[in-house]
Design a protein around this motif. Structure first.
Motif, PDB file in Angstrom:
ATOM      1  N   LEU A 179       0.848  -1.189   0.000  1.00 55.72           N
ATOM      2  CA  LEU A 179       0.000   0.000   0.000  1.00 55.72           C
ATOM      3  C   LEU A 179       0.884   1.239   0.000  1.00 55.72           C
ATOM      4  CD1 LEU A 179      -2.692   1.559   0.297  1.00 55.72           C
ATOM      5  CD2 LEU A 179      -2.465   1.275   2.780  1.00 55.72           C
ATOM      6  N   THR A 180       0.740   2.040  -1.041  1.00 58.57           N
ATOM      7  CA  THR A 180       1.435   3.324  -1.123  1.00 58.57           C
ATOM      8  C   THR A 180       0.408   4.438  -0.919  1.00 58.57           C
ATOM      9  OG1 THR A 180       3.124   2.486  -2.651  1.00 58.57           O
ATOM     10  CG2 THR A 180       2.807   4.872  -2.559  1.00 58.57           C
ATOM     11  N   VAL A 181       0.681   5.310   0.041  1.00 54.60           N
ATOM     12  CA  VAL A 181      -0.192   6.453   0.299  1.00 54.60           C
ATOM     13  C   VAL A 181       0.550   7.718  -0.133  1.00 54.60           C
ATOM     14  CG1 VAL A 181      -1.431   7.780   2.031  1.00 54.60           C
ATOM     15  CG2 VAL A 181      -1.303   5.287   2.231  1.00 54.60           C
ATOM     16  N   GLU A 182      -0.018   8.430  -1.077  1.00 56.17           N
ATOM     17  CA  GLU A 182       0.580   9.661  -1.564  1.00 56.17           C
ATOM     18  C   GLU A 182      -0.144  10.866  -0.965  1.00 56.17           C
ATOM     19  OE1 GLU A 182       0.503   9.543  -5.815  1.00 56.17           O
ATOM     20  OE2 GLU A 182       2.034   7.977  -5.943  1.00 56.17           O
ATOM     21  N   VAL A 183       0.631  11.738  -0.322  1.00 55.97           N
ATOM     22  CA  VAL A 183       0.070  12.981   0.209  1.00 55.97           C
ATOM     23  C   VAL A 183       0.035  13.980  -0.945  1.00 55.97           C
ATOM     24  CG1 VAL A 183       0.264  14.804   1.942  1.00 55.97           C
ATOM     25  CG2 VAL A 183       1.066  12.487   2.471  1.00 55.97           C
ATOM     26  N   ARG A 184      -1.150  14.249  -1.460  1.00 65.70           N
ATOM     27  CA  ARG A 184      -1.299  15.097  -2.636  1.00 65.70           C
ATOM     28  C   ARG A 184      -1.484  16.570  -2.294  1.00 65.70           C
ATOM     29  NH1 ARG A 184       0.037  13.201  -7.682  1.00 65.70           N
ATOM     30  NH2 ARG A 184      -0.299  10.944  -7.761  1.00 65.70           N
ATOM     31  N   LEU A 185      -2.173  16.843  -1.193  1.00 68.98           N
ATOM     32  CA  LEU A 185      -2.485  18.230  -0.867  1.00 68.98           C
ATOM     33  C   LEU A 185      -2.744  18.386   0.624  1.00 68.98           C
ATOM     34  CD1 LEU A 185      -3.180  21.097  -2.041  1.00 68.98           C
ATOM     35  CD2 LEU A 185      -5.562  20.333  -2.153  1.00 68.98           C
ATOM     36  N   GLU A 229      -3.957   9.864  -1.733  1.00 69.60           N
ATOM     37  CA  GLU A 229      -4.270   8.853  -2.739  1.00 69.60           C
ATOM     38  C   GLU A 229      -3.679   7.513  -2.308  1.00 69.60           C
ATOM     39  OE1 GLU A 229      -4.162   7.997  -7.563  1.00 69.60           O
ATOM     40  OE2 GLU A 229      -2.965   9.627  -6.736  1.00 69.60           O
ATOM     41  N   ALA A 230      -4.501   6.489  -2.346  1.00 68.09           N
ATOM     42  CA  ALA A 230      -4.054   5.137  -1.998  1.00 68.09           C
ATOM     43  C   ALA A 230      -3.826   4.334  -3.278  1.00 68.09           C
ATOM     44  CB  ALA A 230      -5.093   4.443  -1.126  1.00 68.09           C
ATOM     45  N   LYS A 231      -2.677   3.654  -3.346  1.00 63.29           N
ATOM     46  CA  LYS A 231      -2.361   2.775  -4.468  1.00 63.29           C
ATOM     47  C   LYS A 231      -1.939   1.427  -3.884  1.00 63.29           C
ATOM     48  CE  LYS A 231      -0.881   6.481  -7.607  1.00 63.29           C
ATOM     49  NZ  LYS A 231       0.225   6.995  -8.463  1.00 63.29           N
ATOM     50  N   ALA A 232      -2.778   0.434  -4.061  1.00 62.13           N
ATOM     51  CA  ALA A 232      -2.521  -0.882  -3.474  1.00 62.13           C
ATOM     52  C   ALA A 232      -2.268  -1.916  -4.564  1.00 62.13           C
ATOM     53  CB  ALA A 232      -3.696  -1.311  -2.603  1.00 62.13           C
ATOM     54  N   GLN A 233      -1.435  -2.873  -4.234  1.00 62.32           N
ATOM     55  CA  GLN A 233      -1.116  -3.977  -5.146  1.00 62.32           C
ATOM     56  C   GLN A 233      -1.238  -5.298  -4.394  1.00 62.32           C
ATOM     57  OE1 GLN A 233      -0.151  -3.746  -8.433  1.00 62.32           O
ATOM     58  NE2 GLN A 233      -0.235  -1.501  -8.488  1.00 62.32           N
ATOM     59  N   LYS A 234      -1.846  -6.296  -5.051  1.00 64.38           N
ATOM     60  CA  LYS A 234      -1.937  -7.619  -4.444  1.00 64.38           C
ATOM     61  C   LYS A 234      -2.242  -8.660  -5.521  1.00 64.38           C
ATOM     62  CE  LYS A 234      -3.962 -10.317  -0.708  1.00 64.38           C
ATOM     63  NZ  LYS A 234      -4.927 -10.368   0.403  1.00 64.38           N
ATOM     64  N   SER A 235      -1.415  -9.694  -5.569  1.00 69.48           N
ATOM     65  CA  SER A 235      -1.620 -10.828  -6.493  1.00 69.48           C
ATOM     66  C   SER A 235      -1.818 -10.366  -7.936  1.00 69.48           C
ATOM     67  CB  SER A 235      -2.830 -11.661  -6.041  1.00 69.48           C
ATOM     68  OG  SER A 235      -2.676 -12.119  -4.722  1.00 69.48           O
ATOM     69  N   LYS A 248      -3.028  -7.652  -8.999  1.00 64.56           N
ATOM     70  CA  LYS A 248      -4.141  -6.729  -9.169  1.00 64.56           C
ATOM     71  C   LYS A 248      -3.819  -5.397  -8.481  1.00 64.56           C
ATOM     72  CE  LYS A 248      -7.614 -10.429  -9.289  1.00 64.56           C
ATOM     73  NZ  LYS A 248      -8.858 -10.964  -8.677  1.00 64.56           N
ATOM     74  N   SER A 249      -4.519  -4.366  -8.899  1.00 62.63           N
ATOM     75  CA  SER A 249      -4.249  -3.041  -8.327  1.00 62.63           C
ATOM     76  C   SER A 249      -5.546  -2.353  -7.917  1.00 62.63           C
ATOM     77  CB  SER A 249      -3.484  -2.175  -9.327  1.00 62.63           C
ATOM     78  OG  SER A 249      -4.258  -1.965 -10.497  1.00 62.63           O
ATOM     79  N   PHE A 250      -5.398  -1.433  -6.979  1.00 61.13           N
ATOM     80  CA  PHE A 250      -6.524  -0.646  -6.479  1.00 61.13           C
ATOM     81  C   PHE A 250      -6.026   0.779  -6.261  1.00 61.13           C
ATOM     82  CE2 PHE A 250      -8.802   1.412  -3.052  1.00 61.13           C
ATOM     83  CZ  PHE A 250     -10.144   1.121  -3.294  1.00 61.13           C
ATOM     84  N   GLU A 251      -6.748   1.761  -6.788  1.00 59.07           N
ATOM     85  CA  GLU A 251      -6.390   3.166  -6.597  1.00 59.07           C
ATOM     86  C   GLU A 251      -7.625   3.977  -6.217  1.00 59.07           C
ATOM     87  OE1 GLU A 251      -4.234   4.958  -9.771  1.00 59.07           O
ATOM     88  OE2 GLU A 251      -2.779   3.315  -9.938  1.00 59.07           O
ATOM     89  N   GLN A 252      -7.450   4.870  -5.265  1.00 59.46           N
ATOM     90  CA  GLN A 252      -8.575   5.695  -4.833  1.00 59.46           C
ATOM     91  C   GLN A 252      -8.056   6.999  -4.226  1.00 59.46           C
ATOM     92  OE1 GLN A 252     -11.990   5.132  -5.202  1.00 59.46           O
ATOM     93  NE2 GLN A 252     -12.076   7.272  -4.528  1.00 59.46           N
ATOM     94  N   MET A 253      -8.733   8.107  -4.543  1.00 62.04           N
ATOM     95  CA  MET A 253      -8.393   9.409  -3.991  1.00 62.04           C
ATOM     96  C   MET A 253      -9.345   9.731  -2.843  1.00 62.04           C
ATOM     97  SD  MET A 253      -6.008  11.668  -5.194  1.00 62.04           S
ATOM     98  CE  MET A 253      -6.074  11.747  -6.991  1.00 62.04           C
ATOM     99  N   LEU A 259      -9.934  -1.876   2.243  1.00 61.29           N
ATOM    100  CA  LEU A 259      -9.667  -2.918   3.246  1.00 61.29           C
ATOM    101  C   LEU A 259      -9.989  -4.311   2.703  1.00 61.29           C
ATOM    102  CD1 LEU A 259     -11.040  -1.165   6.475  1.00 61.29           C
ATOM    103  CD2 LEU A 259      -8.653  -1.342   5.679  1.00 61.29           C
ATOM    104  N   ALA A 260     -11.066  -4.421   1.953  1.00 55.03           N
ATOM    105  CA  ALA A 260     -11.447  -5.710   1.376  1.00 55.03           C
ATOM    106  C   ALA A 260     -10.409  -6.146   0.341  1.00 55.03           C
ATOM    107  CB  ALA A 260     -12.833  -5.628   0.734  1.00 55.03           C
ATOM    108  N   PHE A 261      -9.873  -5.198  -0.423  1.00 51.30           N
ATOM    109  CA  PHE A 261      -8.859  -5.527  -1.415  1.00 51.30           C
ATOM    110  C   PHE A 261      -7.584  -6.047  -0.749  1.00 51.30           C
ATOM    111  CE2 PHE A 261      -5.119  -4.441  -3.929  1.00 51.30           C
ATOM    112  CZ  PHE A 261      -5.430  -4.980  -5.172  1.00 51.30           C
ATOM    113  N   LEU A 262      -7.146  -5.357   0.309  1.00 52.17           N
ATOM    114  CA  LEU A 262      -5.930  -5.781   1.006  1.00 52.17           C
ATOM    115  C   LEU A 262      -6.122  -7.140   1.698  1.00 52.17           C
ATOM    116  CD1 LEU A 262      -4.910  -2.377   2.663  1.00 52.17           C
ATOM    117  CD2 LEU A 262      -3.845  -3.474   0.666  1.00 52.17           C
ATOM    118  N   ALA A 263      -7.299  -7.365   2.237  1.00 47.79           N
ATOM    119  CA  ALA A 263      -7.546  -8.599   2.987  1.00 47.79           C
ATOM    120  C   ALA A 263      -7.892  -9.781   2.091  1.00 47.79           C
ATOM    121  CB  ALA A 263      -8.676  -8.377   3.998  1.00 47.79           C
TER     122      ALA A 263
END
Length: 219
Positions: free
Chosen positions: A134-140, A161-167, A169-174, A214-218
């Motif tokens: 999980l990478t969390v980017e502080v944008r503002l 902004e959250a950028k997650a990776q698992k198996s 697959k990727s998940f991104e959300q602001m 959370l569901a993506f990470l778990a």
């Protein structure tokens, strides 16, 4: 036939009451105009001092077993264009600048780590190999002011902004927060710090309580 019409003499107090009422209305109007002018003058930026904010964003804690021991490597990156948090007045210049000597990435990382651990995840360092990353980017993180007729506006914005990776697959959300406060007089340094910390805390809370993330990470 001539009619005699009796005319009552005017009430001697009526003119005085009306005059007093008009004076009261004018007085109230002048007070409002003076307050409006004062708000414009104060929030337009005159004789401000620079302010340094200590970051300690409030993030509600929750406890669950959703993570089920899944290991997550967490990394936080500061992507802001400027390290300045903004200015206390529109024309205040550098003298009115708001800054922080806190490590923004360390603060956000600590809060995200604590929240994930409370949800049952095993949090690893940014370079570790976990089940997920999980990478969390502080944008503002920004403080600005605007001038209204009766009050001044204070806007505090925070974006992560959250950028997650698992198996594979990727998940991104602001996650955006835009809090606005109205004030007649210039807020104190403590009040500004409280509002800035709340905005950052609200953004972190949105991220760490996002059920999709959370569901993506778990999963």
């Amino acid at each position: 036939m001539k009619l005699n019409i009796w005319r009552y003499p005017p009430d001697p107090g009526s003119t005085s009451c009306s005059h007093q009422y008009q004076q009261s209305k004018q007085g109230d109007r002048m007070k409002k105009l003076l307050l409006a002018a004062l708000a414009v003058a104060l929030l337009s930026g005159c004789a401000f001092n620079a302010q340094t904010v200590q970051l300690n964003p409030p993030v509600p804690s929750s406890h669950s077993t959703q993570g089920q021991g899944v290991s997550v490597a967490v990394r936080v990156v500061d992507m802001r264009a400027s390290q300045s948090l903004g200015h206390r007045g529109g024309a205040g210049g550098a003298a009115a600048e708001i800054t922080t000597n806190s490590d923004v990435t360390a603060i956000v990382s600590e809060q995200v780590t604590r929240a994930l651990q409370n949800d049952g995840f095993t949090v690893l360092g940014p370079n570790a190999q976990g089940n997920a990353s999980l990478t969390v980017e502080v944008r503002l993180l920004n403080y600005s002011t605007s001038v209204g007729f009766w009050t001044g506006g204070i806007q505090i914005q925070a974006t992560l902004e959250a950028k997650a990776q698992k198996s594979g697959k990727s998940f991104e959300q602001m996650y955006r927060v835009n809090n606005e406060q109205r004030a007649v007089f210039v807020p104190t340094a403590d009040k500004n710090a409280e509002w800035i910390n709340k905005a950052l805390g609200d953004a972190i809370t949105k991220l760490v309580t996002d059920p999709k993330l959370l569901a993506f990470l778990a999963g």
